[in-house]
Scaffold this active site. Structure first.
Site, PDB file in Angstrom:
ATOM      1  N   ASP A  25       9.215   2.776   0.074  1.00 37.79           N
ATOM      2  CA  ASP A  25       8.135   3.420   0.815  1.00 37.79           C
ATOM      3  C   ASP A  25       8.321   3.031   2.278  1.00 37.79           C
ATOM      4  O   ASP A  25       7.906   1.961   2.711  1.00 37.79           O
ATOM      5  CB  ASP A  25       6.777   2.955   0.278  1.00 37.79           C
ATOM      6  CG  ASP A  25       5.625   3.518   1.106  1.00 37.79           C
ATOM      7  OD1 ASP A  25       5.894   4.177   2.129  1.00 37.79           O
ATOM      8  OD2 ASP A  25       4.459   3.282   0.722  1.00 37.79           O
ATOM      9  N   TYR A  69       0.849  -1.191   0.000  1.00 38.30           N
ATOM     10  CA  TYR A  69       0.000   0.000   0.000  1.00 38.30           C
ATOM     11  C   TYR A  69       0.879   1.233   0.000  1.00 38.30           C
ATOM     12  O   TYR A  69       1.828   1.324   0.783  1.00 38.30           O
ATOM     13  CB  TYR A  69      -0.899  -0.006   1.241  1.00 38.30           C
ATOM     14  CG  TYR A  69      -1.843   1.186   1.326  1.00 38.30           C
ATOM     15  CD1 TYR A  69      -2.895   1.321   0.423  1.00 38.30           C
ATOM     16  CD2 TYR A  69      -1.679   2.166   2.311  1.00 38.30           C
ATOM     17  CE1 TYR A  69      -3.767   2.408   0.508  1.00 38.30           C
ATOM     18  CE2 TYR A  69      -2.553   3.240   2.399  1.00 38.30           C
ATOM     19  CZ  TYR A  69      -3.590   3.362   1.489  1.00 38.30           C
ATOM     20  OH  TYR A  69      -4.450   4.435   1.576  1.00 38.30           O
ATOM     21  N   LYS A 128       3.727   8.687   9.066  1.00 37.93           N
ATOM     22  CA  LYS A 128       3.538   8.050  10.374  1.00 37.93           C
ATOM     23  C   LYS A 128       4.536   8.551  11.434  1.00 37.93           C
ATOM     24  O   LYS A 128       4.393   9.676  11.888  1.00 37.93           O
ATOM     25  CB  LYS A 128       3.519   6.538  10.207  1.00 37.93           C
ATOM     26  CG  LYS A 128       2.362   6.163   9.238  1.00 37.93           C
ATOM     27  CD  LYS A 128       1.977   4.720   9.152  1.00 37.93           C
ATOM     28  CE  LYS A 128       0.664   4.586   8.399  1.00 37.93           C
ATOM     29  NZ  LYS A 128       0.711   3.852   7.161  1.00 37.93           N
TER      30      LYS A 128
HETATM   31  C1  LIG Z   1       0.070   4.382   5.796  1.00 36.64           C
HETATM   32  C2  LIG Z   1       0.864   4.143   4.586  1.00 36.64           C
HETATM   33  C3  LIG Z   1       0.811   5.013   3.482  1.00 36.64           C
HETATM   34  C4  LIG Z   1      -0.184   6.126   3.377  1.00 36.64           C
HETATM   35  O1  LIG Z   1       0.024   7.128   4.323  1.00 36.64           O
HETATM   36  P1  LIG Z   1      -1.179   8.124   4.677  1.00 36.64           P
HETATM   37  O2  LIG Z   1      -0.565   9.067   5.654  1.00 36.64           O
HETATM   38  O3  LIG Z   1      -2.268   7.271   5.239  1.00 36.64           O
HETATM   39  O4  LIG Z   1      -1.579   8.788   3.413  1.00 36.64           O
HETATM   40  C5  LIG Z   1       1.684   4.796   2.437  1.00 36.64           C
HETATM   41  N1  LIG Z   1       2.561   3.787   2.468  1.00 36.64           N
HETATM   42  C6  LIG Z   1       2.640   2.932   3.493  1.00 36.64           C
HETATM   43  C7  LIG Z   1       3.654   1.846   3.474  1.00 36.64           C
HETATM   44  C8  LIG Z   1       1.777   3.069   4.578  1.00 36.64           C
HETATM   45  O5  LIG Z   1       1.843   2.178   5.584  1.00 36.64           O
END
Ligand SMILES: *Cc1c(COP(=O)(O)O)cnc(C)c1O
Length: 428
Positions: free
Chosen positions: A239, A144, A267
């Site tokens: 990511d 994601y 995060k």
């Molecule tokens: C949470 C998450 C996102 C998206 O971040 P948001 O602040 O919710 O837009 C993207 N990549 C990874 C790996 C994530 O865990």
């Protein structure tokens, strides 16, 4: 436990907010029942609107790595707020947090702050495309990267190598530029690059996947990916929205000793306020506006409250030499405890863990990619989730999520959790 007030609040919310929530997973669609409304939180605990105390294993989906309402973070935000909450002008604190982040993370010279992980990944991909003058990207099924169009793609049919939209509103035009690969399958990635020779700008990956449960990279997958990208002139994007500042000061790059070309954050880097960021070597970052041609902007980017929270959080992590080993030890203790009681109660399971990320899958086969993650027994997961919730242990309301361990957890909390798992597993 009683969830009366939460249920009433949810009914009210549903009238004015689609599905009653501002992010779908919160609606408990994956587990049934109605969501719990949080009232306040401190350390390892959330107190809900009915006065229940829950040991929290979500921690705002990662940011609260040192626990809720962590004092240095709260103090930093309160002090900043008194001085004005947004200026739309540069502020000194943006440079302070940038310098600290650059010093903690390997292989980055410059960092640009945005407001979410979604924005970070979306902008990183635009930068990669602009820098390489190539359009296609490769992502992995089950990873994601936020909700921007290029990432809401599922496997295409039959022989096609490109994906199809997995949400209405994402166009076929966008989908054709996203190629979908299998996590932990290097041959598959190589085949995609060869089949689209000269057209792939970047490969984006969660270096430890956390959005199909926790799925570690296997057999030097990241090292092989690095070599493959180098051989074909493709940028590698990590990511690290979930893993950044969580698995080590320098995130997965440090833990696995593999450098990415562009790194995305979210995060933890915001300490619980809305922050994302992306970073790279100077020559790549200088491609961004206003220095370079790739456009990217944000009215509230680098917001002083958000930067204050993020800076306080990174400082805490940077100065505490033991924090990552404590997190790892607590997660290992939890892993072994849960493993033991599930085995004793003859519950079919697999547990994956890296650092302070852990997930329990109700299937005996190893979970290495999206297909194996999806095979888990969801009926068992639902019962497990609700059983734990009733015992006062809050894990993510979906079988495809990781548990995020916080340093605020005590060993008594961990023992309490293991005993709750023991009781629940007798009912599965
Ligand atoms: C949470 C998450 C996102 C998206 O971040 P948001 O602040 O919710 O837009 C993207 N990549 C990874 C790996 C994530 O865990």
């Amino acid at each position: 436990m009683i969830y009366k007030r939460s249920s009433a609040l949810f009914a009210e919310a549903e009238k004015v907010i689609p599905g009653g929530v501002n992010s779908p997973v919160r609606a408990f669609g994956g587990v049934g029942g109605t969501p719990i409304f949080a009232k306040e939180a401190k350390g390892a605990y959330i107190y809900d609107e009915d006065g229940n105390r829950l040991i929290d294993y979500i921690n705002s989906w990662g940011p609260m790595i040192l626990g809720h309402a962590h004092q240095p973070v709260v103090d930093a935000v309160v002090e900043k707020a008194k001085k004005g909450t947004s200026f739309g002008m540069p502020t000194e604190i943006e440079t302070e947090i940038a310098e600290l982040a650059v010093s903690m993370v390997p292989n980055i010279d410059k960092i640009r702050f945005v407001n979410s992980g979604t924005e970070a990944c979306m902008s990183a991909v635009r930068l990669a495309r602009g820098y390489t003058s190539k359009d296609k990207i490769i992502k992995f099924a089950g990873c994601y990267h936020g909700h921007s169009d290029s990432f809401l793609i599922q496997a295409g049919s039959g022989a096609s190598t490109f994906g199809t939209p997995n949400s209405p509103g994402v166009t076929q035009g966008t989908a054709k530029d996203t190629l979908l690969a299998k996590y932990n399958d290097i041959k598959n990635v190589e085949d995609l690059i060869l089949a689209n020779k000269g057209e792939v700008s970047c490969v984006i990956i969660e270096p430890v996947a956390g959005n199909m449960g926790c799925v570690p990279p296997k057999n030097d997958f990241l090292q092989k990916l690095r070599a493959l990208c180098d051989a074909h002139d493709v940028l590698l994007i990590f990511d690290e929205v979930m893993t950044g500042f969580r698995l080590a000061k320098g995130g997965a790059q440090e833990l696995f000793n593999v450098n990415a070309d562009i790194v995305c954050f979210g995060k933890v880097i915001g300490g619980g306020l809305p922050v994302g960021a992306f970073a790279a070597r100077e020559e790549i970052m200088n491609f961004l506006a206003p220095l370079g041609p790739v456009y990217q902007a944000g009215t509230l980017s680098g917001n002083p409250l958000a930067m204050a929270a993020g800076l306080a959080m990174l400082k805490e992590l940077n100065q505490d030499a033991e924090v990552y080993s404590r997190l790892e030890a607590k997660t290992k203790y939890l892993h072994e405890g849960i493993e033991k009681v599930l085995t004793e109660n003859k519950v079919t399971h697999t547990i994956n863990r890296v650092g302070s990320m852990i997930s329990v899958h109700f299937d005996e086969a190893e979970v290495v990619d999206f297909d194996t993650a999806a095979k888990g027994n969801n009926t068992a997961f639902k019962a497990f989730f609700h059983g734990l919730l009733d015992a006062g242990v809050y894990i993510a309301p979906s079988a495809f999520e990781t548990w995020f361990i916080t340093d605020a957890l005590s060993y008594e909390d961990l023992d309490f959790t293991i005993e709750a798992v023991n009781k629940v597993s007798k009912t599965l």
